[in-house]
Design a protein around this motif. Structure first.
Motif, PDB file in Angstrom:
ATOM      1  N   ASN A  28      -6.729  -7.956   0.198  1.00 14.22           N
ATOM      2  CA  ASN A  28      -6.003  -6.899   0.904  1.00 14.22           C
ATOM      3  C   ASN A  28      -5.682  -7.437   2.292  1.00 14.22           C
ATOM      4  O   ASN A  28      -6.565  -7.577   3.133  1.00 14.22           O
ATOM      5  N   GLU A  55      -4.896   3.499  -0.536  1.00 20.74           N
ATOM      6  CA  GLU A  55      -5.440   2.153  -0.706  1.00 20.74           C
ATOM      7  C   GLU A  55      -6.101   1.997  -2.072  1.00 20.74           C
ATOM      8  O   GLU A  55      -5.887   0.996  -2.766  1.00 20.74           O
ATOM      9  N   LEU A 106       0.826  -1.203   0.000  1.00 21.39           N
ATOM     10  CA  LEU A 106       0.000   0.000   0.000  1.00 21.39           C
ATOM     11  C   LEU A 106       0.862   1.255   0.000  1.00 21.39           C
ATOM     12  O   LEU A 106       1.743   1.430   0.846  1.00 21.39           O
TER      13      LEU A 106
END
Length: 248
Positions: A228, A164, A132
């Motif tokens: 993620n 993000e 990120l």
């Protein structure tokens, strides 16, 4: 001998059971953590992996990324086709997969992964891993990664979580390139594809904005998925031979 037992000291096997929103059959992911500071040049020889000539004068980080990625690929190939081969490197520096297989390799910030499928089932796969990025850096890169239409479409996400969201868009487009380049042998860039939408469950859809081939032409849409986890985004596109292009 287990995969863990064959790894050099600078690598550590990772949990490769990622929670893809749409699990895919016969498409194993193999991942490792690595510390480039612990790499020794003799690790290539000990692991049975030839160092490409363009890496001979490279920094340790680049060598470690290459070796860790190839070790993941070899283990994934062993799981899929029963042969622990090491993908070669083409003149375009893309991995050259053994006959009967397709695959993709990625690495980022001390982590490497590879995914492999059998060619009778999959035409191509793309895998990309991105750490990120900070919000400030993301805002500076927005115009390079996103089209004007995407900036308008996802204005709220850019305002709320720019780092993000832009990392996700970046990774998805990289994954798209990795999936389509082996099929078309044509390079394309961020402005040649757009993200149409993404969902919190880890699914997304992209559209080509350029012609790459008769089959992969402008306006062709593809599905993707992503995870993620722990500050990293891992994206996947799998193009099946058994269904229409763009389907899982």
């Amino acid at each position: 001998m287990s995969f863990k037992a064959t790894l050099p000291a600078f690598c550590t096997e990772r949990d490769d059971c990622l929670p893809w929103p749409r699990p895919l059959p016969d498409l194993p992911l193999v991942a490792v953590d690595f510390d480039s500071g612990g790499l020794q040049d003799q690790d290539f020889e000990h692991c049975g992996v030839e160092m490409p000539s363009n890496l001979h004068r490279a920094v340790a980080k680049r060598k470690a990324e290459y070796l860790a990625g190839r070790l993941c690929a070899r283990e994934a190939l062993r799981k899929v086709i029963g042969m622990g081969a090491v993908p070669g490197t083409g003149e375009d520096r893309a991995p050259q997969w053994p006959a009967g297989s397709v695959g993709s390799i990625t690495h980022s910030h001390g982590k490497a992964a590879a995914i492999v499928g059998a060619a009778p089932h999959y035409a191509s796969v793309g895998l990309d891993m991105e750490h990120l990025m900070p919000d400030q850096r993301a805002l500076k890169l927005t115009g390079q990664v996103l089209t004007k239409a995407e900036q308008d479409r996802f204005g709220a996400a850019l305002a709320d979580t720019p780092g993000e969201f832009l990392t996700l868009a970046f990774s998805l487009k990289e994954t798209l390139f990795k999936a389509l380049y082996p099929l078309t042998l044509k390079r394309f860039y961020f402005e040649h594809a757009e993200l149409l939408g993404w969902q919190a469950d880890g699914t997304a859809r992209l559209r080509l904005l350029t012609d790459l081939s008769e089959q992969w032409c402008c306006d062709r849409e593809l599905d993707a998925q992503f995870v993620n986890r722990n500050g990293q985004i891992l994206s996947l596109i799998a193009i099946s031979n058994e269904t229409s292009p763009g389907s899982f």
